[in-house]
Scaffold this motif. Structure first.
Motif, PDB file in Angstrom:
ATOM      1  N   GLU A 218       0.887  -1.127  -0.117  1.00 47.17           N
ATOM      2  CA  GLU A 218      -0.079   0.108   0.077  1.00 47.17           C
ATOM      3  C   GLU A 218       0.775   1.281  -0.178  1.00 47.17           C
ATOM      4  OE1 GLU A 218      -2.425   3.320   1.577  1.00 47.17           O
ATOM      5  OE2 GLU A 218      -0.635   2.514   2.296  1.00 47.17           O
ATOM      6  N   GLU A 219       1.775   1.302   0.588  1.00 49.05           N
ATOM      7  CA  GLU A 219       2.863   2.468   0.881  1.00 49.05           C
ATOM      8  C   GLU A 219       3.501   2.833  -0.445  1.00 49.05           C
ATOM      9  OE1 GLU A 219       2.503   4.396   3.082  1.00 49.05           O
ATOM     10  OE2 GLU A 219       2.200   3.521   5.070  1.00 49.05           O
ATOM     11  N   VAL A 220       3.331   1.960  -1.482  1.00 49.56           N
ATOM     12  CA  VAL A 220       4.133   2.317  -2.675  1.00 49.56           C
ATOM     13  C   VAL A 220       3.032   2.221  -3.746  1.00 49.56           C
ATOM     14  CG1 VAL A 220       6.354   1.705  -2.153  1.00 49.56           C
ATOM     15  CG2 VAL A 220       4.871  -0.054  -3.060  1.00 49.56           C
ATOM     16  N   VAL A 235     -14.150  -1.828   1.954  1.00 49.94           N
ATOM     17  CA  VAL A 235     -13.922  -0.746   2.934  1.00 49.94           C
ATOM     18  C   VAL A 235     -12.455  -0.766   3.322  1.00 49.94           C
ATOM     19  CG1 VAL A 235     -14.388   0.199   5.224  1.00 49.94           C
ATOM     20  CG2 VAL A 235     -16.401  -0.387   3.529  1.00 49.94           C
ATOM     21  N   ALA A 236     -11.822   0.273   3.137  1.00 49.81           N
ATOM     22  CA  ALA A 236     -10.573   0.342   3.617  1.00 49.81           C
ATOM     23  C   ALA A 236     -10.389   0.956   5.026  1.00 49.81           C
ATOM     24  CB  ALA A 236      -9.483   1.231   2.799  1.00 49.81           C
ATOM     25  N   SER A 293      -5.528   5.276  -0.767  1.00 49.03           N
ATOM     26  CA  SER A 293      -5.648   4.197   0.120  1.00 49.03           C
ATOM     27  C   SER A 293      -5.538   2.825  -0.753  1.00 49.03           C
ATOM     28  CB  SER A 293      -6.910   3.876   0.837  1.00 49.03           C
ATOM     29  OG  SER A 293      -8.062   3.991   0.040  1.00 49.03           O
ATOM     30  N   ASP A 294      -5.858   1.618   0.028  1.00 48.36           N
ATOM     31  CA  ASP A 294      -6.060   0.542  -1.042  1.00 48.36           C
ATOM     32  C   ASP A 294      -7.202   0.543  -1.829  1.00 48.36           C
ATOM     33  OD1 ASP A 294      -3.684  -1.164  -0.493  1.00 48.36           O
ATOM     34  OD2 ASP A 294      -4.497  -1.807   1.330  1.00 48.36           O
ATOM     35  N   ILE A 305     -16.329  -2.149  -8.085  1.00 48.96           N
ATOM     36  CA  ILE A 305     -16.666  -2.165  -6.749  1.00 48.96           C
ATOM     37  C   ILE A 305     -17.321  -0.585  -6.386  1.00 48.96           C
ATOM     38  CG2 ILE A 305     -15.029  -3.920  -6.282  1.00 48.96           C
ATOM     39  CD1 ILE A 305     -13.529  -1.485  -4.589  1.00 48.96           C
ATOM     40  N   ARG A 306     -17.903  -0.677  -5.124  1.00 47.38           N
ATOM     41  CA  ARG A 306     -18.068   0.370  -4.307  1.00 47.38           C
ATOM     42  C   ARG A 306     -16.903   0.598  -3.372  1.00 47.38           C
ATOM     43  NH1 ARG A 306     -22.801  -2.303  -5.012  1.00 47.38           N
ATOM     44  NH2 ARG A 306     -22.595  -3.222  -2.717  1.00 47.38           N
ATOM     45  N   GLY A 307     -16.548   1.676  -3.148  1.00 43.85           N
ATOM     46  CA  GLY A 307     -15.291   1.677  -2.235  1.00 43.85           C
ATOM     47  C   GLY A 307     -15.501   2.839  -1.173  1.00 43.85           C
ATOM     48  N   ALA A 308     -14.959   2.612   0.210  1.00 46.26           N
ATOM     49  CA  ALA A 308     -15.000   3.600   1.271  1.00 46.26           C
ATOM     50  C   ALA A 308     -13.846   3.256   1.935  1.00 46.26           C
ATOM     51  CB  ALA A 308     -16.248   3.466   2.049  1.00 46.26           C
ATOM     52  N   LEU A 309     -13.508   4.415   3.022  1.00 46.65           N
ATOM     53  CA  LEU A 309     -12.181   4.392   3.770  1.00 46.65           C
ATOM     54  C   LEU A 309     -12.823   5.001   5.260  1.00 46.65           C
ATOM     55  CD1 LEU A 309      -9.400   4.784   4.258  1.00 46.65           C
ATOM     56  CD2 LEU A 309      -9.163   7.052   3.135  1.00 46.65           C
TER      57      LEU A 309
END
Length: 342
Positions: A218-220, A235-236, A293-294, A305-309
């Protein structure tokens, strides 16, 4: 052991397992061992990430993701005086790592300790100790070995491409603060393991089949760019940003409406806000100006997809980080509410 105690103990263990992006096998193995101890099925994907599957009351599949990889560095070259030049793994300021203790991990499994320093490291000698620009080219790693040349370092087995991890310096204070490097995102990984523990011990089942992806890049930028095709929404669980004009707090769970990759799914974000309200969870809705985010990686990879954080607020992110047990608990509660456990 209560969930809170388990999460803190697990977090302390996790932050002390070196795992810069791409060097995450031991951290992934630890998380896998915990999930299997709670009797959940696990598999390792081709990128080395972990997928944990929890059967639900319906066959529709949703996902949660958190990342076990952290900031770190890699040996770029060896200087003639036996110090190391390094290249960054992930994004951070040199000010945030200057003076930090670190470890150098050789390809054949040897580990050496060291310290990250500016080249002009002594105010007693260097005229520019205070003013030298903190950039990669001006930073070194001082190895805790008797080395005076490049050849001495090579004889230790250290070479270009070896990983460098930053010591976590974990502390849990009497007032409930958690101070450590790598809270982004090992705090969330510990939260998800805490949820699995509670589900297992109380025989709770989520409303939908759930797959938890523990990503390792993730960090890259591409940690969860691939996910199982049956996941309809993701959901991240990451960290909440704290800043002067933002709403984030170490004591609350942040629900991110938009970051630098763009807005998150309106309906799914709204659902999380409603769940927080209905369950009296202390939350904020926020904008993260310099963040991805991921879920950003998943959407960028073309996944349908649907995505949230969401995530607990973390102060001084990508530096000497701090959060609070209240933020951890609110994130824990929101994850459980989202899963609709019964």
């Amino acid at each position: 052991m209560e969930a809170k105690e388990y999460i803190i103990k697990t977090l302390q263990t996790l932050v002390n397992i070196p795992s810069p992006s791409g060097f995450t096998k031991k951290a992934i193995e630890f998380v896998k061992g915990e999930a299997e101890r709670f009797a959940y099925a696990c598999e390792i994907n081709q990128k080395g990430g972990l997928i944990i599957t929890i059967e639900g009351r319906s066959n529709e599949t949703v996902g949660l993701t958190a990342h076990v990889d952290t900031l770190g560095a890699m040996v770029r070259s060896i200087n003639s005086d036996g110090t190391l030049q390094f290249t960054m793994v992930g994004g951070y300021t040199m000010h945030s790592v200057e003076g930090s203790y670190c470890k150098i991990h050789t390809r054949d499994g040897r580990v050496y300790t060291g310290t990250i320093l500016i080249k002009s490291c002594s105010v007693h000698y260097h005229d520019d100790a205070r003013t030298m620009e903190r950039t990669e080219k001006n930073m070194i790693v001082r190895i805790d070995e008797i080395v005076n040349s490049k050849e001495d370092v090579l004889a230790l087995g250290i070479n270009s491409g070896d990983y460098i991890s930053f010591d976590a310096e974990f502390e849990y204070t009497e007032k409930g603060f958690i101070k450590s490097r790598h809270l982004d995102d090992k705090a969330s990984v510990a939260v998800l393991l805490g949820v699995l523990k509670e589900m297992s011990e109380n025989k709770l089942v989520p409303g939908k089949r759930t797959k938890i992806l523990i990503s390792n890049y993730e960090e890259v930028g591409f940690g969860a760019s691939w996910i199982p095709e049956d996941i309809s929404e993701l959901v991240a669980v990451d960290m909440g940003v704290i800043g002067d004009d933002l709403n984030g707090s170490e004591y609350k769970v942040s629900i991110c409406a938009k970051d630098s990759s763009g807005p998150y799914d309106y309906e799914l974000t709204g659902k999380l806000i409603s769940l927080a309200k209905e369950n009296n969870i202390d939350y904020v809705v926020d904008i993260f100006p310099h963040y991805g985010s991921d879920v950003s990686a998943v959407l960028g990879g073309g996944n349908n997809i649907r995505g949230a954080l969401i995530g607990q607020g973390v102060h001084a992110s990508h530096g000497m980080e701090r959060t609070h047990i209240k933020g951890i608990e609110n994130t824990f509660k929101l994850v459980k509410a989202y899963l609709d456990l019964r």
